[in-house]
Design a protein around this motif. Structure first.
Motif, mmCIF file in Angstrom:
data_model
loop_
_atom_site.group_PDB
_atom_site.id
_atom_site.type_symbol
_atom_site.label_atom_id
_atom_site.label_comp_id
_atom_site.label_asym_id
_atom_site.label_seq_id
_atom_site.Cartn_x
_atom_site.Cartn_y
_atom_site.Cartn_z
ATOM 1 N N SER A 44 0.845 -1.439 -0.006
ATOM 2 C CA SER A 44 0.087 0.109 -0.016
ATOM 3 C C SER A 44 0.882 1.200 0.139
ATOM 4 N N SER A 45 2.038 1.287 0.497
ATOM 5 C CA SER A 45 2.955 2.550 0.610
ATOM 6 C C SER A 45 3.482 2.937 -0.897
ATOM 7 N N HIS A 46 3.557 1.774 -1.794
ATOM 8 C CA HIS A 46 3.937 2.017 -3.064
ATOM 9 C C HIS A 46 3.158 1.831 -4.244
ATOM 10 N N VAL A 47 1.740 1.751 -3.705
ATOM 11 C CA VAL A 47 0.914 1.487 -4.961
ATOM 12 C C VAL A 47 0.555 2.541 -5.927
ATOM 13 N N HIS A 48 0.731 3.919 -5.376
ATOM 14 C CA HIS A 48 0.603 5.110 -6.207
ATOM 15 C C HIS A 48 1.805 5.289 -7.091
ATOM 16 N N ALA A 49 2.898 4.966 -6.577
ATOM 17 C CA ALA A 49 4.054 5.166 -7.441
ATOM 18 C C ALA A 49 4.077 4.278 -8.517
ATOM 19 N N ALA A 50 3.670 2.927 -8.071
ATOM 20 C CA ALA A 50 3.559 1.814 -9.181
ATOM 21 C C ALA A 50 2.474 2.324 -10.225
ATOM 22 N N LEU A 51 1.387 2.693 -9.862
ATOM 23 C CA LEU A 51 0.190 2.865 -10.638
ATOM 24 C C LEU A 51 1.026 4.050 -11.781
ATOM 25 N N ARG A 52 1.642 5.177 -11.288
ATOM 26 C CA ARG A 52 2.137 6.113 -12.144
ATOM 27 C C ARG A 52 3.118 5.562 -13.177
ATOM 28 N N THR A 53 3.959 4.664 -12.688
ATOM 29 C CA THR A 53 4.711 4.008 -13.569
ATOM 30 C C THR A 53 4.104 3.210 -14.750
ATOM 31 N N LEU A 54 3.227 2.427 -14.231
ATOM 32 C CA LEU A 54 2.247 1.569 -15.074
ATOM 33 C C LEU A 54 1.469 2.607 -16.034
ATOM 34 N N GLN A 55 1.243 3.765 -15.658
ATOM 35 C CA GLN A 55 0.415 4.585 -16.662
ATOM 36 C C GLN A 55 1.413 5.099 -17.871
ATOM 37 N N SER A 56 2.644 5.301 -17.248
ATOM 38 C CA SER A 56 3.614 5.969 -18.219
ATOM 39 C C SER A 56 3.827 4.842 -19.312
ATOM 40 N N ALA A 57 3.866 3.527 -18.658
ATOM 41 C CA ALA A 57 4.386 2.319 -19.652
ATOM 42 C C ALA A 57 3.381 2.228 -20.715
ATOM 43 N N LYS A 58 1.924 2.474 -20.187
ATOM 44 C CA LYS A 58 0.859 2.395 -21.017
ATOM 45 C C LYS A 58 0.730 3.156 -22.204
ATOM 46 N N ARG A 59 1.228 4.455 -21.771
ATOM 47 C CA ARG A 59 1.208 5.600 -22.762
ATOM 48 C C ARG A 59 2.155 5.405 -23.650
ATOM 49 N N GLU A 60 3.421 4.784 -23.453
ATOM 50 C CA GLU A 60 4.449 4.466 -24.410
ATOM 51 C C GLU A 60 3.915 3.409 -25.240
ATOM 52 N N MET A 61 3.303 2.362 -24.549
ATOM 53 C CA MET A 61 3.041 1.161 -25.554
ATOM 54 C C MET A 61 1.744 1.686 -26.810
ATOM 55 N N ASP A 62 1.023 2.682 -26.123
ATOM 56 C CA ASP A 62 -0.087 3.136 -26.936
ATOM 57 C C ASP A 62 0.889 4.084 -28.111
ATOM 58 N N ARG A 63 1.765 4.774 -27.757
ATOM 59 C CA ARG A 63 2.551 5.326 -28.891
ATOM 60 C C ARG A 63 2.913 4.405 -29.838
ATOM 61 N N ALA A 64 3.807 3.337 -29.427
ATOM 62 C CA ALA A 64 4.371 2.303 -30.195
ATOM 63 C C ALA A 64 3.447 1.698 -31.032
ATOM 64 N N ALA A 65 2.231 1.234 -30.438
ATOM 65 C CA ALA A 65 1.065 0.760 -31.507
ATOM 66 C C ALA A 65 0.644 1.702 -32.538
ATOM 67 N N LEU A 66 0.776 2.988 -32.399
ATOM 68 C CA LEU A 66 0.195 3.955 -33.396
ATOM 69 C C LEU A 66 1.498 3.912 -34.290
ATOM 70 N N ALA A 67 2.819 3.820 -33.886
ATOM 71 C CA ALA A 67 3.928 3.911 -34.925
ATOM 72 C C ALA A 67 3.633 2.750 -35.814
#
Length: 70
Positions: free
Chosen positions: A31-54
C-alpha cells in the motif's frame, strides 16, 4: 500472413514487455508503493500506445490497410 520485423514492431514488443512487468509490480505493490507503481504503469501504457500507433502508421504506409482478407 504479415510478418512484422521493423523497428516499430520491436518498439511495440519492448513496450508491451515493460508494461507486463510493471503491471505485475503494481499488482504486488504494498500500500505504501501502490501510487508510485500506478504512475509508472500509466507511463508504460502511454509508451505502449505510442508504439502501437507508430506500427499502425508503418503498416498504413505499406498499404496493408487496403489488403483483402485477414
Amino acid at each position: 500472413m504479415i510478418m512484422v520485423t521493423s523497428k516499430a514492431g520491436q518498439r511495440l514488443a519492448k513496450a508491451k514487455s515493460r508494461h507486463d512487468k510493471l503491471f505485475e509490480e503494481y499488482v504486488n505493490a504494498d500500500s505504501s508503493h501502490v501510487h508510485a507503481a500506478l504512475r509508472t504503469l500509466q507511463s508504460a501504457k502511454r509508451e505502449m500506445d505510442r508504439a502501437a500507433l507508430a506500427l499502425a502508421d508503418e503498416l498504413i504506409e505499406g498499404n496493408h490497410h487496403l489488403a483483402e482478407g485477414d
